[in-house]
Write a protein that holds these residues in place. Sequence first.
Motif, PDB file in Angstrom:
ATOM      1  N   GLU A  93       0.862  -1.184   0.000  1.00 40.71           N
ATOM      2  CA  GLU A  93       0.000   0.000   0.000  1.00 40.71           C
ATOM      3  C   GLU A  93       0.891   1.224   0.000  1.00 40.71           C
ATOM      4  N   SER A  94       0.502   2.250  -0.791  1.00 45.01           N
ATOM      5  CA  SER A  94       1.383   3.395  -0.937  1.00 45.01           C
ATOM      6  C   SER A  94       0.693   4.698  -0.566  1.00 45.01           C
ATOM      7  N   LEU A  95       1.510   5.634  -0.100  1.00 48.76           N
ATOM      8  CA  LEU A  95       1.076   6.995   0.160  1.00 48.76           C
ATOM      9  C   LEU A  95       1.940   7.922  -0.679  1.00 48.76           C
ATOM     10  N   LEU A  96       1.300   8.773  -1.476  1.00 46.59           N
ATOM     11  CA  LEU A  96       2.006   9.698  -2.350  1.00 46.59           C
ATOM     12  C   LEU A  96       2.011  11.090  -1.742  1.00 46.59           C
ATOM     13  N   ILE A 105      11.041  20.324   4.733  1.00 46.31           N
ATOM     14  CA  ILE A 105      11.673  19.113   4.212  1.00 46.31           C
ATOM     15  C   ILE A 105      13.129  19.044   4.659  1.00 46.31           C
ATOM     16  N   GLN A 106      13.508  17.910   5.210  1.00 47.39           N
ATOM     17  CA  GLN A 106      14.898  17.658   5.590  1.00 47.39           C
ATOM     18  C   GLN A 106      15.375  16.412   4.855  1.00 47.39           C
ATOM     19  N   ILE A 107      16.513  16.524   4.196  1.00 47.47           N
ATOM     20  CA  ILE A 107      17.057  15.406   3.435  1.00 47.47           C
ATOM     21  C   ILE A 107      18.480  15.153   3.902  1.00 47.47           C
ATOM     22  N   ILE A 130      14.740  11.010   5.339  1.00 44.00           N
ATOM     23  CA  ILE A 130      14.013  12.172   4.855  1.00 44.00           C
ATOM     24  C   ILE A 130      12.918  12.487   5.868  1.00 44.00           C
ATOM     25  N   SER A 131      12.736  13.761   6.146  1.00 45.66           N
ATOM     26  CA  SER A 131      11.704  14.197   7.087  1.00 45.66           C
ATOM     27  C   SER A 131      10.944  15.356   6.456  1.00 45.66           C
ATOM     28  N   PHE A 132       9.639  15.403   6.691  1.00 42.42           N
ATOM     29  CA  PHE A 132       8.830  16.492   6.140  1.00 42.42           C
ATOM     30  C   PHE A 132       7.538  16.612   6.933  1.00 42.42           C
ATOM     31  N   HIS A 139       6.558  13.710   9.376  1.00 44.56           N
ATOM     32  CA  HIS A 139       6.888  12.329   9.031  1.00 44.56           C
ATOM     33  C   HIS A 139       8.404  12.216   8.871  1.00 44.56           C
ATOM     34  N   LYS A 140       8.973  11.139   9.393  1.00 46.14           N
ATOM     35  CA  LYS A 140      10.404  10.887   9.224  1.00 46.14           C
ATOM     36  C   LYS A 140      10.601   9.434   8.833  1.00 46.14           C
TER      37      LYS A 140
END
Length: 206
Positions: A93-96, A105-107, A130-132, A139-140
């Motif tokens: 199952e995916s979340l876009l 956004i942190q990368i 990645i965090s956003f 979400h991280k």
Amino acid sequence: MNDKLTFPLVIHANPTKLERYLFLFLVAFIFLPFSYGVFTAQGFYCLSLPFGFFGMLTYNHFTDYKFTPLKTIQKNKFVCFSENEVEIWEDEESLLYNWNDLENIQINIIAFKGKWKDEDGRYDGIENYISFAFQGVTHKHLFYIDTPKEFNFLWDYFEKIILPKLYLSKRIKEESIIIPLLDYTELQKFKTKYDINRYTDFIHFN
């Protein structure tokens, strides 16, 4: 999912109270006698090190190795990157998430498996994340990079395709890819171009 850059998610299991106590006991059993033996020059106490190593192997066996990279690297959960979105796959199952809908956004693309950290050892490849923020919720996601080829390809993809758009929209909060590669003159041009007024290893858009 096949046309995107896809990497396994990394999820660290939460230990039970018993597992936490056992781990602390093992750490104490290994290092306290060993330290005492080193400082008092009594080699007998240093035997706690090999016995403790065997204890850690036993501990991992009875916890089904859930605290090792063998289990923290997920086999059915992935993060996928593309030019327009980041996608999280969990159990098919995916979340876009469209980049334009995300904030803060942190990368951090840190290492592939086996990359030298310093003289103390190597990375496991599970340190990347990645965090956003999406609709007020942060979400991280940690993810695993296996090879230098994957690492370099992802690095280039972010640097040349994704990051320029994020800089332009000022939705990115931090990144650790481009800045460390710039010398002082290049850094000043970069800061002027993107209206950055601080010298730092990270870029902050507040």
